[in-house]
Write a protein that holds these residues in place. Structure first.
Motif, PDB file in Angstrom:
ATOM      1  N   SER A 265       0.744  -1.281   0.023  1.00 40.80           N
ATOM      2  CA  SER A 265      -0.109   0.107   0.054  1.00 40.80           C
ATOM      3  C   SER A 265       0.834   1.498  -0.030  1.00 40.80           C
ATOM      4  N   GLU A 266       0.479   2.300  -1.066  1.00 38.81           N
ATOM      5  CA  GLU A 266       1.225   3.229  -1.025  1.00 38.81           C
ATOM      6  C   GLU A 266       1.223   4.257   0.213  1.00 38.81           C
ATOM      7  N   ASP A 267      -0.089   4.401   0.365  1.00 40.78           N
ATOM      8  CA  ASP A 267      -0.541   5.030   1.960  1.00 40.78           C
ATOM      9  C   ASP A 267       0.320   4.665   3.101  1.00 40.78           C
ATOM     10  N   ILE A 268       0.389   3.166   3.380  1.00 40.70           N
ATOM     11  CA  ILE A 268       1.036   2.804   4.684  1.00 40.70           C
ATOM     12  C   ILE A 268       2.353   3.022   4.351  1.00 40.70           C
ATOM     13  N   ARG A 269       3.273   2.867   3.115  1.00 42.08           N
ATOM     14  CA  ARG A 269       4.619   2.984   3.216  1.00 42.08           C
ATOM     15  C   ARG A 269       4.840   4.690   3.446  1.00 42.08           C
ATOM     16  N   ILE A 270       3.961   5.442   2.778  1.00 43.72           N
ATOM     17  CA  ILE A 270       4.395   6.926   2.786  1.00 43.72           C
ATOM     18  C   ILE A 270       4.183   7.315   4.460  1.00 43.72           C
ATOM     19  N   MET A 271       3.060   6.638   5.089  1.00 41.40           N
ATOM     20  CA  MET A 271       2.791   7.030   6.620  1.00 41.40           C
ATOM     21  C   MET A 271       4.054   6.535   7.545  1.00 41.40           C
ATOM     22  N   ALA A 272       4.388   5.457   7.089  1.00 46.38           N
ATOM     23  CA  ALA A 272       5.828   4.776   7.825  1.00 46.38           C
ATOM     24  C   ALA A 272       7.102   5.591   7.633  1.00 46.38           C
ATOM     25  N   ALA A 273       7.316   6.207   6.349  1.00 43.51           N
ATOM     26  CA  ALA A 273       8.267   7.096   6.275  1.00 43.51           C
ATOM     27  C   ALA A 273       8.153   8.461   6.968  1.00 43.51           C
ATOM     28  N   VAL A 274       7.119   8.823   7.145  1.00 41.70           N
ATOM     29  CA  VAL A 274       6.920  10.202   7.576  1.00 41.70           C
ATOM     30  C   VAL A 274       6.786   9.876   9.209  1.00 41.70           C
ATOM     31  N   LEU A 275       6.152   8.814   9.686  1.00 41.96           N
ATOM     32  CA  LEU A 275       6.359   8.788  11.165  1.00 41.96           C
ATOM     33  C   LEU A 275       7.663   8.416  11.620  1.00 41.96           C
ATOM     34  N   GLN A 276       8.743   7.761  10.583  1.00 45.50           N
ATOM     35  CA  GLN A 276       9.833   7.587  10.927  1.00 45.50           C
ATOM     36  C   GLN A 276      10.570   8.925  11.007  1.00 45.50           C
ATOM     37  N   ASN A 277      10.251   9.881  10.461  1.00 41.55           N
ATOM     38  CA  ASN A 277      10.887  11.358  10.577  1.00 41.55           C
ATOM     39  C   ASN A 277      10.347  12.301  11.817  1.00 41.55           C
ATOM     40  N   VAL A 278       9.282  12.024  12.172  1.00 44.89           N
ATOM     41  CA  VAL A 278       8.486  12.608  13.263  1.00 44.89           C
ATOM     42  C   VAL A 278       8.531  11.819  14.468  1.00 44.89           C
ATOM     43  N   ILE A 279       8.066  10.593  14.893  1.00 44.14           N
ATOM     44  CA  ILE A 279       8.045   9.880  16.179  1.00 44.14           C
ATOM     45  C   ILE A 279       9.393   9.923  16.821  1.00 44.14           C
ATOM     46  N   PRO A 280      10.551   9.526  16.451  1.00 51.36           N
ATOM     47  CA  PRO A 280      11.677   9.480  17.339  1.00 51.36           C
ATOM     48  C   PRO A 280      12.317  10.687  17.876  1.00 51.36           C
ATOM     49  N   PRO A 281      12.031  11.886  16.797  1.00 54.62           N
ATOM     50  CA  PRO A 281      12.483  13.161  17.344  1.00 54.62           C
ATOM     51  C   PRO A 281      11.542  13.802  18.392  1.00 54.62           C
ATOM     52  N   LEU A 282      10.489  13.355  18.513  1.00 57.11           N
ATOM     53  CA  LEU A 282       9.278  13.789  19.176  1.00 57.11           C
ATOM     54  C   LEU A 282       9.525  12.877  20.772  1.00 57.11           C
ATOM     55  N   ILE A 283       9.829  11.890  20.684  1.00 59.00           N
ATOM     56  CA  ILE A 283      10.105  10.960  21.817  1.00 59.00           C
ATOM     57  C   ILE A 283      11.659  11.104  22.393  1.00 59.00           C
ATOM     58  N   ASN A 284      12.565  11.309  21.493  1.00 59.21           N
ATOM     59  CA  ASN A 284      13.760  11.225  21.943  1.00 59.21           C
ATOM     60  C   ASN A 284      14.378  12.329  23.453  1.00 59.21           C
ATOM     61  N   PRO A 285      13.663  13.450  23.340  1.00 59.39           N
ATOM     62  CA  PRO A 285      13.878  14.623  24.345  1.00 59.39           C
ATOM     63  C   PRO A 285      13.110  13.823  25.812  1.00 59.39           C
ATOM     64  N   ILE A 286      12.224  13.011  25.693  1.00 61.64           N
ATOM     65  CA  ILE A 286      11.542  12.377  26.976  1.00 61.64           C
ATOM     66  C   ILE A 286      12.560  11.161  27.453  1.00 61.64           C
ATOM     67  N   ILE A 287      12.707  10.264  26.399  1.00 62.46           N
ATOM     68  CA  ILE A 287      13.417   9.190  26.840  1.00 62.46           C
ATOM     69  C   ILE A 287      15.007   9.366  27.237  1.00 62.46           C
ATOM     70  N   TYR A 288      15.767  10.115  26.411  1.00 63.11           N
ATOM     71  CA  TYR A 288      16.924  10.350  26.707  1.00 63.11           C
ATOM     72  C   TYR A 288      17.259  11.661  27.751  1.00 63.11           C
ATOM     73  N   CYS A 289      16.345  12.475  27.914  1.00 60.94           N
ATOM     74  CA  CYS A 289      16.614  13.591  28.743  1.00 60.94           C
ATOM     75  C   CYS A 289      15.784  13.842  30.053  1.00 60.94           C
ATOM     76  N   LEU A 290      14.417  13.842  29.702  1.00 61.26           N
ATOM     77  CA  LEU A 290      13.455  14.237  30.802  1.00 61.26           C
ATOM     78  C   LEU A 290      13.686  12.952  31.945  1.00 61.26           C
ATOM     79  N   ARG A 291      14.083  11.821  31.384  1.00 60.73           N
ATOM     80  CA  ARG A 291      14.128  10.627  32.445  1.00 60.73           C
ATOM     81  C   ARG A 291      15.762  10.611  32.809  1.00 60.73           C
ATOM     82  N   THR A 292      16.384  11.600  32.459  1.00 58.04           N
ATOM     83  CA  THR A 292      17.928  11.467  33.048  1.00 58.04           C
ATOM     84  C   THR A 292      17.827  12.614  34.332  1.00 58.04           C
ATOM     85  N   LYS A 293      17.976  12.237  35.261  1.00 62.19           N
ATOM     86  CA  LYS A 293      18.077  12.982  36.668  1.00 62.19           C
ATOM     87  C   LYS A 293      18.720  14.429  36.671  1.00 62.19           C
TER      88      LYS A 293
END
Length: 311
Positions: A265-293
């Motif tokens: 599916s073109e839509d699934i492929r495109i959504m996967a590529a876009v989320l790969q570009n958005v989700i990690p940068p969104l979560i990284n500040p939380i998991i690498y930093c806000l959880r670091t005392k």
């Protein structure tokens, strides 16, 4: 010479109605603002507190810089497509976006591997850590990550530039993705396709293999020495890190492989590529930093200091 002077970004081919575009616009706008806010907060906290000028935090600050630049390569244009139907992109601008998307994605993959190495040395060889991982050494290694990222897409880009584009010029994607652009060439792209796939899987799966190896060794070391509470914390931290790393790396690898699987599916492929570009940068500040005392405490001190100065 290419007959095509500009490309048209289609977006999601299955979601061309106004309501879907509005939903995507709101989601990606909020996500992008949070990415910028979270990662700029990390950079500011690191810059203002000299106590954080240590190898691990230098790496986290560089990850924040990469996350902002990586998402900024695609998300603003993606928003222009969804919000204003501004879907034209000049030929040269399309190839520039393609290059920086690949370069920054590769740099982030290398940096995640370097961060895993840093944690591996810190936990498995703590006595050697101050000697092996100095600020000078870490800055050289970070520079190699950036240079390696910028050099990796050069060959695929040169091969793509040699292709003639006679039309059509509609890129079935939200941004100029390498494989989506190649499909518009009016020439044989077999060599381009295999070169790109080989390079992409190498720069994604080799770092992933090393990251999994490092975290396995880290968990094994922690299990030997830690209390049950310490083990639980280690599993939680390592598990969260690995989850986000897998989202980033395996999603990118899956997108590249999916172009070779008929019926995807073109839509699934495109959504996967876009989320790969958005989700990690969104979560990284939380998991690498806000959880670091130490970073959390430094941020609170910086805010309090700012309030005192304002009075």
């Amino acid at each position: 010479m290419s007959a095509v002077q500009q490309f048209i970004l289609v977006g999601f081919p299955g979601f061309q109605d106004r309501e879907s575009k509005l939903v995507f616009s709101i989601f990606f706008l909020v996500a992008y603002l949070l990415i910028c806010l979270g990662n700029l907060t990390i950079i500011a906290t690191f810059t203002l507190d000299e106590n954080l000028h240590k190898p691990m935090y230098v790496l986290i600050c560089n990850l924040a810089i990469l996350d902002i630049t990586f998402s900024s390569v695609t998300v603003p244009k993606l928003l222009a497509v969804f919000m204003f139907d501004f879907n034209m992109i000049p030929y040269a601008a399309c190839f520039m976006q393609l290059f920086f998307y690949l370069a920054l994605g590769t740099s982030e993959s290398f940096l995640l591997m370097l961060m895993a190495y840093d944690r591996f040395v810190a936990i498995c060889n703590p006595l050697l850590y101050p000697t092996i991982m100095t600020n000078k050494v870490i800055l050289k290694q970070i520079t190699l990550c950036w240079v390696g990222g910028l050099l990796t897409p050069v060959l695929p880009l040169i091969l793509a530039f040699r292709l003639p584009f006679c039309g059509p010029n509609k890129v079935v994607h939200c941004f100029c993705d390498h494989s989506s652009v190649l499909r518009l060439a009016c020439a044989d792209i077999l060599i381009n396709s295999y070169v790109a796939l080989t390079i992409a899987l190498s720069v994604l799966l080799i770092p992933l293999a090393y990251i999994v190896f490092s975290y396995t060794r880290i968990i094994a070391s922690v299990v030997k020495i830690a209390t049950s509470e310490g083990r639980l914390k280690a599993f939680s931290t390592c598990g969260t890190h690995l989850l986000v790393i897998c989202i980033f790396i395996l999603t990118a690898a899956g997108v590249y492989i999916s172009y070779r699987i008929p019926g995807t599916s073109e839509d699934i492929r495109i959504m996967a590529a876009v989320l790969q570009n958005v989700i990690p940068p969104l979560i990284n500040p939380i998991i690498y930093c806000l959880r670091t005392k130490e970073i959390r405490d430094s941020f609170v001190k910086t805010v309090k200091r700012g309030k005192l100065l304002s009075h």
